[in-house]
Design a protein around this motif. Structure first.
Motif, mmCIF file in Angstrom:
data_model
loop_
_atom_site.group_PDB
_atom_site.id
_atom_site.type_symbol
_atom_site.label_atom_id
_atom_site.label_comp_id
_atom_site.label_asym_id
_atom_site.label_seq_id
_atom_site.Cartn_x
_atom_site.Cartn_y
_atom_site.Cartn_z
ATOM 1 N N ILE A 170 -24.573 16.831 6.786
ATOM 2 C CA ILE A 170 -23.987 15.599 6.239
ATOM 3 C C ILE A 170 -22.821 15.149 7.115
ATOM 4 C CG2 ILE A 170 -22.776 14.644 4.254
ATOM 5 C CD1 ILE A 170 -24.475 16.504 2.517
ATOM 6 N N LYS A 171 -22.003 16.106 7.574
ATOM 7 C CA LYS A 171 -20.878 15.750 8.459
ATOM 8 C C LYS A 171 -21.376 15.146 9.762
ATOM 9 C CE LYS A 171 -17.654 19.173 6.600
ATOM 10 N NZ LYS A 171 -16.848 20.390 6.879
ATOM 11 N N GLN A 201 -22.362 11.697 9.041
ATOM 12 C CA GLN A 201 -21.196 10.814 8.903
ATOM 13 C C GLN A 201 -20.657 10.396 10.274
ATOM 14 O OE1 GLN A 201 -18.427 13.077 6.594
ATOM 15 N NE2 GLN A 201 -19.577 12.839 4.677
ATOM 16 N N LYS A 202 -20.735 11.304 11.246
ATOM 17 C CA LYS A 202 -20.198 11.004 12.583
ATOM 18 C C LYS A 202 -21.043 9.971 13.314
ATOM 19 C CE LYS A 202 -18.146 15.591 13.260
ATOM 20 N NZ LYS A 202 -18.195 16.843 14.072
ATOM 21 N N LEU A 259 -23.337 7.803 11.921
ATOM 22 C CA LEU A 259 -23.657 6.565 11.219
ATOM 23 C C LEU A 259 -22.906 5.349 11.758
ATOM 24 C CD1 LEU A 259 -24.099 7.574 7.455
ATOM 25 C CD2 LEU A 259 -25.843 6.745 9.019
ATOM 26 N N ASP A 314 -20.167 15.127 -1.899
ATOM 27 C CA ASP A 314 -20.794 14.756 -0.625
ATOM 28 C C ASP A 314 -21.371 13.356 -0.684
ATOM 29 O OD1 ASP A 314 -20.163 17.194 0.409
ATOM 30 O OD2 ASP A 314 -22.131 18.100 0.028
ATOM 31 N N THR A 318 -18.551 10.856 -0.545
ATOM 32 C CA THR A 318 -17.990 10.867 0.820
ATOM 33 C C THR A 318 -18.846 10.055 1.762
ATOM 34 O OG1 THR A 318 -17.048 13.058 0.431
ATOM 35 C CG2 THR A 318 -17.267 12.358 2.728
ATOM 36 N N LEU A 319 -20.176 10.242 1.615
ATOM 37 C CA LEU A 319 -21.097 9.501 2.471
ATOM 38 C C LEU A 319 -20.999 8.010 2.203
ATOM 39 C CD1 LEU A 319 -23.309 9.755 4.609
ATOM 40 C CD2 LEU A 319 -24.973 9.965 2.756
ATOM 41 N N CYS A 357 -17.831 6.448 3.741
ATOM 42 C CA CYS A 357 -17.830 6.210 5.183
ATOM 43 C C CYS A 357 -18.539 4.920 5.539
ATOM 44 C CB CYS A 357 -18.440 7.395 5.927
ATOM 45 S SG CYS A 357 -20.239 7.406 5.914
#
Length: 1541
Positions: free
Chosen positions: A1082-1083, A1086-1087, A1089, A1109, A1112-1113, A1116
């Motif tokens: 997921i991280k 996020q980077k 996207l 999560d 958070t997504l 972003c």
């Protein structure tokens, strides 16, 4: 002197000469001591002494001794023979008796010559003579008994009985299958084995009874015949012949004739000696005689013949010892049935001769013990006329002779009377009746006659109830007895009681006479209730099975009842009813007749009857002469199927009556394995409106076809004829062809599975041009060659009305311009000749050349000629080519043969090849070119050959390469040729072992190829890989899709894929659903996207398990104006254009403001507000209209008044809105009050559900499931019930106090106003019989009821039966839920009657009940008629015998879901399911968990799955399949699920 011999006695020396051969063998088996003693009797004579010495060295001394005494003086010969009898062992009784008889009593002379006399005889030896004397005396007594019996029986005999004039047909048991209705299916009809007629088959041999009985010594012989065929008389005749030293039974055998009807009187256990010497014939001479007779019998059992007459009249049932047959203790008393079983099973008197007579239906009990079975044949016209002439001729005067001629004419002109008279006893009855009627001795019923008839009918009915056919004198009034004997209605028999005393008894002259008189009692006496009549009214079946209920009678009672129900019989019945002392008899008799017609009407409308019962119903309708019943019968059965029945002309006449009285309805007749005489076809031709005739049996051959051809023109409405699975040759085909020429309306002919050969095919083909309406001809499996195929095609080229040709190696079929040339193993020259012949044909729609298995050269020959063959639809080459080389040859058609526009090749399970052809003359066709190369074992290297073969076929639109072995390398080659496929729309590369490397290639391809718009991947590329392309390049500017589902994605995979997709220039929709993304993944997402400038939509449903999560997504993406949709679905977590207002300290007023957005904002689809600890407020938006709106309030401390105000404000125009309010105080009484108040306030509310602390409002039903209610609550609810259309009151807990129980009953009583109710759920009420009784009174009012659920109650089997009967009136019922009750076989039986009338029923749930094997059979009958059934749940239903249920599913075309779990079913159920699965085209799921299915049954299901594309799942958890086998099977087809999920 020795020369002075009594002329009546046999000469002793002659007897020795005659028997010397057998004596030689007997003496050879004696001890040397005995031989020496016998030799000493002649040793004193010197001449013979010398001969004896010489014989010892050259010949056998025994032979020399026999030669000596054969010429010795008579006295010396007698002494020798007596010595032989006294000292030798194992002498047959016949021989010993003869030798002792001719030797005389010379024991005193044994010591005449003391010097040569052997040792004195022992005591046992001296007893032999008296024993033989007692045995001979008993023989004399038995002869006298049998002669007296014959004299008594023949006192009134009309015709002499001669065994050489009685005809018998041999039968042999058929033990292949237990049930006769299991006729071969279409797949089995190619076998050449004969079918059974019932459970036995007739051999062609026809012989006399005397010939049939020859050679029966030492065997068990069974003679079967219908009641009245003369079995008892013939056995008495056989005994009389034996008594006179004639007939097939040797006179040296003891003849024992026992009647089962007399054995019924022996209640106490007996020894075999008691049965013989007390019941059959007590001997003279006391105990000594009895002991001597028993000793003789036991030492020579093969010298006895036991005739057991009338097993069908025996109350007991014989035991069959199929495994061990240990001898029985002769001293141990046994029940009569066990004694008889011991004789048959060779446990008593092994080697004796046994002859049993019985009716056809009872012969199954003797299966396995009989050595030979024969059936008495009925009388023909000649025998009947001869009997009638003699009956009236014995009267002597001219009047009776004139009556005889008149009676004979009447009998022979009436098929009904003729059929009756084919049995001797019934012929006699017909003559007795005709004698009275023709002489007009009794034109009307006098008072005396009425009295006698009433008395006899009462006696007959009592006998029927008690299974009694013998009556003693005290049972019958003297005047009635004399009348009955004088008129021949009853006959006298000699009866021996238990104590051995002989008494006179009487029986009706035939069982049918007793049954007819009993029917009179049923129809004229109020003492017999309607229930007793219904109990006796049961159609019999002609199929005999081992489980048949045994009865003494012929089961003809209901036929007579149906005849008496005719209005023509009413006056006579009224007279008899008055004589019985009845009052208001006119109306009573008519009411009883109406009851019979009502029962017949129910049967006529039933569609669950088997063939034999259908035939019996035809007889009933014919007897009633009711044309309206006949019409109802025909309306319910468009086709009458008759299987494995022996048909007589009177059967066909009954069939003709029903068919002709049924109006103008077209009807089909299907005869499968039915034995019928040619005369039946003459009667059959009287049937009108027959549109289809089908004959399927090896019994039907050329003679049958010749006769059928002669009557075919009389079937003026005939459109279809089937004569398949028979023994037809070219000769029979020629006859049928001549008859079919005169049937101008014939459209279909099926002569498959015969032995026509090429000549027979030629005869049929010759009539094609003469039958202008002929559309379809099937000539399959007829042992034909390519010559017949060529001839058929040649005929077709000049015959445009025939539309379809199909020729298989041994199979030919013609229909709808389609040629099926199947299983032809042609060579290259033969294929060339065929192709040239086909090229001369007019245009074909379909050419099917399946099953050839040709080599590549033969296939190339076909492809070469294909452009010259005019085909408009498709070519089928299944199982004709199976290599990659063949595949390449076929794909070349797309580039070299323009009419070929579609190609399907599949090499899994069966080799499937389809080529679609376009009509070159049709300018409006679409040039779509799909190519399917699925399951062809293609490797990456093979693709180059395929591309080369396809050549310049740029018109390719669909390409299916699934289920091959291409891997990542093959995918690379596929992507490299994409630029050449300019019109491609879709490529399927699923199940090719593609890995993550290939997935990355696809991500690159999405960015590289403008026309590629969608990529769908599952299981990391191992499972689904589908590429879709845009036909219009301008559309590519909008959205492209990259979807990965059900895959395990590493963080690095996410980064790589998203990085490649960054280059995508179009609007991108990205999906990672069901992928279980880790925090690291997921991280990484996020980077990357923010770099994905083209991303418009993101779907990570069921991939993120943490709400943190997910948020958070989402956060972003807040800065991105491009992303318009995020889908984060995990269980109840789902957002689409979500707007969050949580943690904003909203008040109840704010709550209303938020809720109002449902009305003010059209794009708002859902609102959720919780002012409790969660402080949650969410608003969902939708993209397009049409979605259902919902509002959810949870833990907002809303009071009843606030909710009521809110209900008032509901917008009446807002339809389809669901409002859910959850508050802790909404329970029980409060829930009921709130529900009632809301219904009063708003008329728009259609559904209210209250589940514990939740109250939901739906668009007119009510639910209070799970609440405990009181009397007051029940009264309040009753007030609004009439408004409801749906009512859910599941799981209403009630205390066991009487007052609360009554409240629920009161609530039920209040439901009588629910006239518009459509659905009612009363699960878990613990409702018992009282509640069901209350409910059944309401059901007739609920005409619109569509669903009823009474699961988890206390419904008993009897209440279930009552409930089903009440549901008859609910004709619109769609769902019936009765699980978790105590239903049993009674309810299942009622379902078989009621459910066929509920034609809209789609769901049936009777899980967790107590249904047995009989109930399963009845349930299957119900299911067969439920044509709209979609779901059936029989989990833990109570029996493992569910084969009939499984078989019945074939009759449910819409079935989708079947539950058979937890029933302990074995492989037989699985095999039956495998058989019917291909017939259930809509079936999606089967539950077989927790049964006893082995790998054998599971494999059968696996094989069936290939024919069931719609079937998604078969659950097989907890069965007898090893884990390794389960894994293997599930890997072969994942639809087989062996896990608990």
């Amino acid at each position: 002197m020795d020369d002075e011999v009594d002329p009546n006695e046999e000469n002793v020396n002659s007897v020795l000469a005659q028997e010397s051969s057998e004596l030689f063998h007997i003496l050879n088996g004696q001890s040397p001591t005995v031989i020496m003693q016998l030799c000493q009797m002649m040793a004193s004579e010197a001449g013979w002494q010398n001969q004896l010495s010489a014989a010892s060295s050259s010949t056998n001394p025994i032979q020399a001794m026999l030669d000596y005494f054969r010429t010795a003086r008579a006295e010396k010969c007698r002494i020798f023979l007596q010595s032989v009898c006294l000292w030798c062992e194992n002498i047959p009784m016949r021989l010993e008796s003869r030798l002792m008889s001719v030797a005389g009593d010379t024991s005193s002379d044994l010591n005449l010559e003391d010097q040569n006399s052997p040792s004195p005889p022992s005591e046992e030896q001296l007893m032999k003579r008296p024993r033989i004397d007692h045995w001979d005396q008993y023989f004399t007594s038995v002869r006298g008994l049998l002669q007296r019996r014959w004299e008594r029986l023949t006192e009134r005999l009309v015709k002499d009985v001669q065994l050489e004039n009685v005809w018998v047909s041999l039968r042999t048991t058929n033990r292949v299958r237990d049930r006769p209705d299991q006729t071969p299916g279409s797949a089995d009809r190619g076998s050449r084995t004969p079918e059974s007629d019932g459970d036995y088959i007739f051999l062609e041999s026809r012989l006399t009874l005397e010939t049939f009985l020859q050679g029966c010594e030492g065997k068990v012989t069974v003679l079967v015949g219908q009641a009245g065929s003369g079995k008892t008389l013939l056995m008495s005749c056989l005994g009389q012949q034996w008594a006179n030293g004639l007939g097939p039974i040797p006179s040296s055998y003891l003849f024992v004739l026992l009647e089962f009807r007399q054995l019924n009187l022996l209640s106490r256990p007996l020894t075999l000696a008691e049965l013989l010497l007390q019941h059959y014939l007590p001997p003279n001479g006391g105990n000594d005689a009895q002991s001597a007779i028993v000793d003789c019998l036991l030492s020579n059992p093969e010298q006895s013949c036991w005739v057991l007459d009338g097993y069908d009249e025996f109350h007991g049932k014989l035991n069959r010892q199929e495994m061990q047959r240990e001898p029985l203790d002769l001293e141990n008393p046994l029940p009569v049935a066990d004694l008889i079983s011991g004789l048959l099973n060779r446990q008593l008197l092994k080697g004796s001769t046994v002859l049993v007579t019985c009716r056809v239906r009872d012969v199954m009990d003797l299966d396995g013990v009989s050595d030979k079975v024969g059936q008495l044949l009925e009388w023909g016209h000649h025998e009947i006329k001869e009997y009638v002439d003699k009956f009236f001729g014995v009267k002597g005067d001219s009047l009776n002779r004139a009556l005889g001629a008149q009676a004979a004419d009447l009998l022979l002109s009436s098929r009904h009377l003729l059929a009756m008279s084919s049995l001797p006893a019934l012929c006699n009855i017909c003559c007795i009746c005709l004698e009275h009627l023709l002489a007009q001795l009794c034109p009307t019923l006098t008072t005396l006659s009425q009295y006698r008839l009433c008395t006899l009918s009462r006696l007959a009915w009592r006998g029927l109830e008690e299974s009694k056919i013998l009556f003693e004198e005290e049972d019958i009034p003297q005047d009635v007895l004399e009348f009955s004997v004088r008129t021949g209605l009853m006959s006298q028999v000699e009866l021996r009681r238990q104590d051995g005393m002989l008494v006179s008894a009487y029986c009706f002259i035939h069982l049918t006479v007793q049954e007819f008189l009993a029917a009179l009692r049923l129809m004229t006496s109020a003492d017999v209730s309607d229930a007793q009549l219904k109990k006796r009214f049961s159609l019999k079946t002609r199929w005999t099975t081992k489980s048949n209920h045994k009865t003494v009678f012929t089961d003809s009672l209901y036929l007579y009842v149906c005849g008496l129900a005719s209005p023509q019989c009413t006056p006579a019945l009224v007279q008899l009813a008055r004589a019985s002392g009845g009052t208001r008899v006119q109306s009573w008799v008519q009411k009883r007749q109406e009851l019979v017609r009502k029962m017949l009407k129910t049967l006529c409308q039933s569609n669950t009857l088997t063939g034999p019962k259908i035939l019996e119903l035809c007889h009933c309708v014919q007897e009633s002469q009711d044309h309206q019943l006949a019409k109802q019968f025909v309306d319910a059965r468009p086709t009458l199927e008759l299987r494995n029945i022996r048909l007589l002309p009177n059967d066909i006449e009954a069939l003709a009556f029903v068919v002709n009285a049924g109006g103008d309805n077209d009807i089909g007749l299907d005869f499968g394995a039915c034995s019928m005489e040619l005369e039946c076809l003459d009667v059959l031709s009287r049937c009108q409106s027959i549109h289809c005739l089908s004959f399927r049996s090896r019994k039907y051959g050329d003679k049958f076809a010749e006769k059928l051809a002669s009557v075919l023109p009389e079937f003026t409405a005939l459109r279809k004829l089937e004569f398949c699975g028979s023994s037809l040759t070219a000769m029979g085909a020629a006859c049928l062809a001549s008859g079919l020429q005169k049937c101008p309306d014939i459209t279909e002919i099926n002569l498959s599975d015969n032995n026509l050969k090429d000549n027979g095919i030629g005869h049929i083909a010759e009539i094609f041009t003469k039958l202008q309406k002929l559309v379809s001809v099937m000539l399959g499996r007829n042992n034909t060659s390519l010559k017949a195929v060529d001839y058929l095609i040649e005929k077709m080229s000049s015959c445009l009305n025939i539309q379809h040709v199909c020729a298989e190696y041994d199979y030919t079929h013609i229909q709808l311009h389609t040629y099926h040339l199947l299983n032809q193993d042609w060579s290259k020259p033969e294929m060339r000749n065929l192709a040239r012949t086909l090229a001369r044909c007019p245009s074909l729609s379909v050419l099917d050349l399946s099953g050839g298995q040709w080599d590549e050269q033969t296939l190339k020959t076909l492809i070469q000629f294909l452009p010259e063959i005019r085909i408009t639809e498709k070519i089928i080459l299944n199982d004709s080519c199976s290599s990659v080389e063949s595949l390449v040859i076929l794909t070349s058609l797309l580039s070299h043969c323009p009419p070929v526009v579609e190609l399907h090749i599949r090499y899994k399970h069966t080799y499937t090849v389809h080529l679609k052809i376009i009509d070159a003359t049709n300018n409006n066709h679409e040039t779509v070119a799909p190519v399917s190369l699925s399951c062809c074992n293609l490797l990456p290297a093979d693709l180059e050959r395929v591309w080369k073969s396809l050549g310049t076929s740029s018109g390719l639109t669909l390409l299916d390469l699934s289920n091959n072995s291409l891997g990542n390398k093959g995918l690379r080659k596929l992507l490299d040729v994409l630029p050449c496929l300019s019109n491609i729309q879709e490529i399927n590369a699923s199940n090719n072992g593609i890995g993550m490397e290939g997935v990355v290639m696809l991500a690159d391809a999405l960015s590289s190829y403008d026309s590629l718009t969608q990529i769908l991947i599952s299981d990391g590329g191992k499972d689904q890989v589908i590429l879709k392309f845009s036909p219009n390049k301008s559309m590519c500017l909008f959205f492209v899709f990259f979807r990965i589902r059900n895959s395990s994605l590493l963080p690095s995979n996410v980064t790589t894929l998203c990085t490649r997709l960054v280059q995508c220039g179009s609007h991108l929709e990205l999906e990672f659903s069901h992928c279980s993304l880790t925090d690291r993944a997921i991280k990484n997402l996020q980077k990357v996207l923010p770099k994905m400038m083209s991303l418009q939509r993101l779907n990570v449903s069921h991939s993120i398990t943490s709400t943190t999560d997910a948020l958070t997504l989402v956060s972003c993406l807040n800065d991105s104006q491009r992303v318009t949709s995020v889908e984060l679905r995990y269980r109840a977590f789902h957002c689409h254009f979500i707007f969050l207002l949580s943690h904003n300290r909203l008040t109840q007023q704010g709550l209303l403001d938020v809720a109002s957005t449902l009305c003010t904002c059209p794009d708002v689809s859902s609102v959720e507000v919780s002012l409790g600890e969660e402080e949650r407020c969410l608003i969902w938006f939708r993209q397009s209209g049409g979605c259902e709106k919902s509002l959810r309030f949870k833990n907002n401390q809303l009071q009843s008044e606030w909710i009521e105000e809110f209900v008032k404000l509901l917008d009446g125009s807002e339809r389809g809105c669901i409002i859910s309010i959850e508050e802790s105080w909404i329970r029980s009484e409060a829930a009921v009050c709130l529900l009632c108040r809301c219904l009063d306030l708003s008329s728009n509310i259609q559904t209210i559900r209250c589940h514990f602390i939740n109250c939901s409002f739906f668009p007119l039903s009510s639910s209070l499931s799970g609440h405990m209610i009181s009397n007051t609550a029940a009264e309040n609810m009753a007030r609004f019930l009439p408004r409801l259309r749906s009512l859910q009151l599941n799981k209403i807990a009630t205390a066991m106090e009487q007052s609360q129980t009554n409240s629920l009953l009161d609530l039920l009583a209040a439901m009588d106003g629910l006239t518009q109710i459509q659905g009612i759920e009363l699960d878990s009420w613990r409702m018992a019989d009282a509640g069901i009784e209350q409910l059944t009174r309401l059901l007739p009012v609920w005409k619109d009821l569509k669903k009823i659920s009474l699961s988890k109650n206390l419904v008993s089997d009897q209440s279930g039966e009552t409930l089903l009967e009440a549901l008859r009136s609910c004709s619109h019922l769609e769902e019936l839920h009765l699980s978790s009750n105590s239903l049993g076989d009674l309810t299942a039986a009622k379902m078989a009657v009621v459910l066929p009338s509920l034609t809209h029923l789609t769901v049936l749930d009777i899980s967790e009940n107590r249904i047995g094997c009989e109930g399963s059979s009845n349930l299957s009958k119900a299911i067969m008629s439920m044509k709209n059934l979609r779901k059936i749940n029989l989990t833990a239903v109570g029996t493992s015998e569910l084969c009939p249920v499984a078989a019945s599913l074939a009759h449910c075309p819409l079935i989708q879901d079947v539950g058979l779990g937890w029933n302990n079913c074995s492989d037989d159920v699985a095999l039956e399911l495998a058989r019917v699965l291909p017939l259930c085209h809509n079936l999606t799921q089967i539950d077989l968990e927790s049964n006893n299915v082995s790998v054998y049954g599971a494999t059968a299901l696996l094989k069936a799955l290939q024919y069931c594309p719609a079937l998604h799942l078969i659950r097989l958890w907890r069965n007898k399949v090893l884990q390794s086998e389960a894994q293997r099977l599930s890997q072969t087809d994942r639809r087989l699920n062996f896990s608990f999920t």
